[in-house]
Design an enzyme around this catalytic site. Sequence first.
Site, short mmCIF file in Angstrom:
data_model
loop_
_atom_site.label_atom_id
_atom_site.label_comp_id
_atom_site.label_asym_id
_atom_site.label_seq_id
_atom_site.Cartn_x
_atom_site.Cartn_y
_atom_site.Cartn_z
CB CYS A 305 5.67 -1.19 -0.28
SG CYS A 305 5.39 0.12 0.89
CD GLU A 402 5.64 -4.72 -4.19
OE1 GLU A 402 5.82 -3.99 -5.19
OE2 GLU A 402 5.65 -4.31 -3.03
#
Length: 498
Positions: A305, A402
């Site tokens: 992440c 993302e």
Amino acid sequence: MATEIQIDERAREFVGRDRPMLIGGDWVNAASGKTFEVFNPATGQVLANVAEGDSEDIDRAVKTARAAFEDGPWATMKPAERGRIVHRIGDLILEHGDELAALETLDNGKPFAIARAADVPLAADNFHYMSGWATKMDGRSISPSVPYMPDAQWHAYTLREPIGVVGQIIPWNFPLLMAAWKLGPALTTGCTVVLKPAEQTPLSALRLAELILEAGVPEGVVNVVTGFGETAGAALVAHDDVNKVAFTGSTEVGKEIVKASAGNLKKLTLELGGKSPNVVYADADMETAIPGAANAIFFNHGQCCAAGSRLFVEYDHYDEVLEGVSEHAKNIKVGSGLDPDTEMGPLVSKEQQDRVQGFLDSGAEEGAKTTAGGKAREGDGYFVEPTVLSETGPEMKVECEEIFGPVVTVRPFKDASEVIPSGNETKFGLASGIWTSDIAKAHRTAKALRAGTVWINCYNVFDAALPFGGYKESGWGREMGSEVLNNYTEVKSVCAQI
Ligand code: ADP
């Protein structure tokens, strides 16, 4: 391919059998009797069959955790004793390092050497670090003034108490380490837990649960229910007798969890996605900045992440850095995590491979230029080439969403006044990187970036003592450090008139 690493015998035995889940002190099948298949991402072959828990199993596990919290010795145990047990979990992780690293490689795909050198010691260290807090969860003594009772005398203080039964939902990118990040603070503060590992990678959490019992954690304090997010995970989030949910995963699911947890207003912490800017100023030491920028995105196959997925380079050195990072990408040895030469393993699943390929297609359609990699590898296993994209812009999907794969976009910038707004031009705010030899510029930029972590002349540095978490849509609350303890405790004010 070099000779494969010999898989630790205990890890081989562990994956060779159907895996039940842990409720109380019992290893049990799902109430439905169902199981699901877990795959080896390097081969696409079935690795293990695991109990498929759902709402009935979650309910049993929550009741067990509740009983352990209310009646058991855990929350009321002397802090020093609880701390010693949590510390022992860390010791056992180190003692079983080869086995746990092998399970991570088989289940997640990451190279064995990396699991052994990073995931295992970091997981152990987290328990060791957290164990020390058991004896330091102090309140404060307070001197109230109470203006409407001018003649009264007071003795007032705060207590920090465990929050209760905690639901913990973790992802597949660092299965063992994410379990450690979650369990360490919950256990040291005296909470009891129902942990749901990711359906792609449940094995190391199950083995860790065995070690947790071996360390002396009483039965019922840690329960592990394996199963899918939409069933077991959702049931845990919605359960009215859970006091808190700690979640790590996608921002999309995080938002669903916010809504689903509202029934009893349980406390929530969320560690979600990122699209982290990594800024290379022209005065950086390029010998460290170029491999550093490559590592920022390609570590763990980009499935971090915190990955430095948006690389910004000051104009003077743009060509050099773009070429350097591209060369680095081309030279990364991609293969099975059991091959000692492998530097990057497969992505975790076919779904993830397809998702990343979808982003690569969209980048190509929107006009991004590929200077390294650019596609998924054909054949067995879920491999994707380390990819470098240039000529991208903030409106492109590859720059604003993302990807969670080995794909970096590289963009030039003029100066700090341009790169800081560009770096912050994202709905996320998890991490960021700065490469420069100018100390003042480094710290000015660190202050201006809206992210929970800023790395200067380094990247992907994690430590149990360093709080980690996100601004903006990257989440709520912090993991690790002393900050995480706030998420697992309630503060009680006690006020006595004397
Ligand atoms: P990814 O998309 O990268 O797999 P997710 O956010 O879907 O990440 O998954 C992270 C964790 O959240 C996993 O353990 C998964 O099972 C769980 N999960 C997924 N959907 C839900 C949901 N609706 N409620 C609770 N947990 C969920």
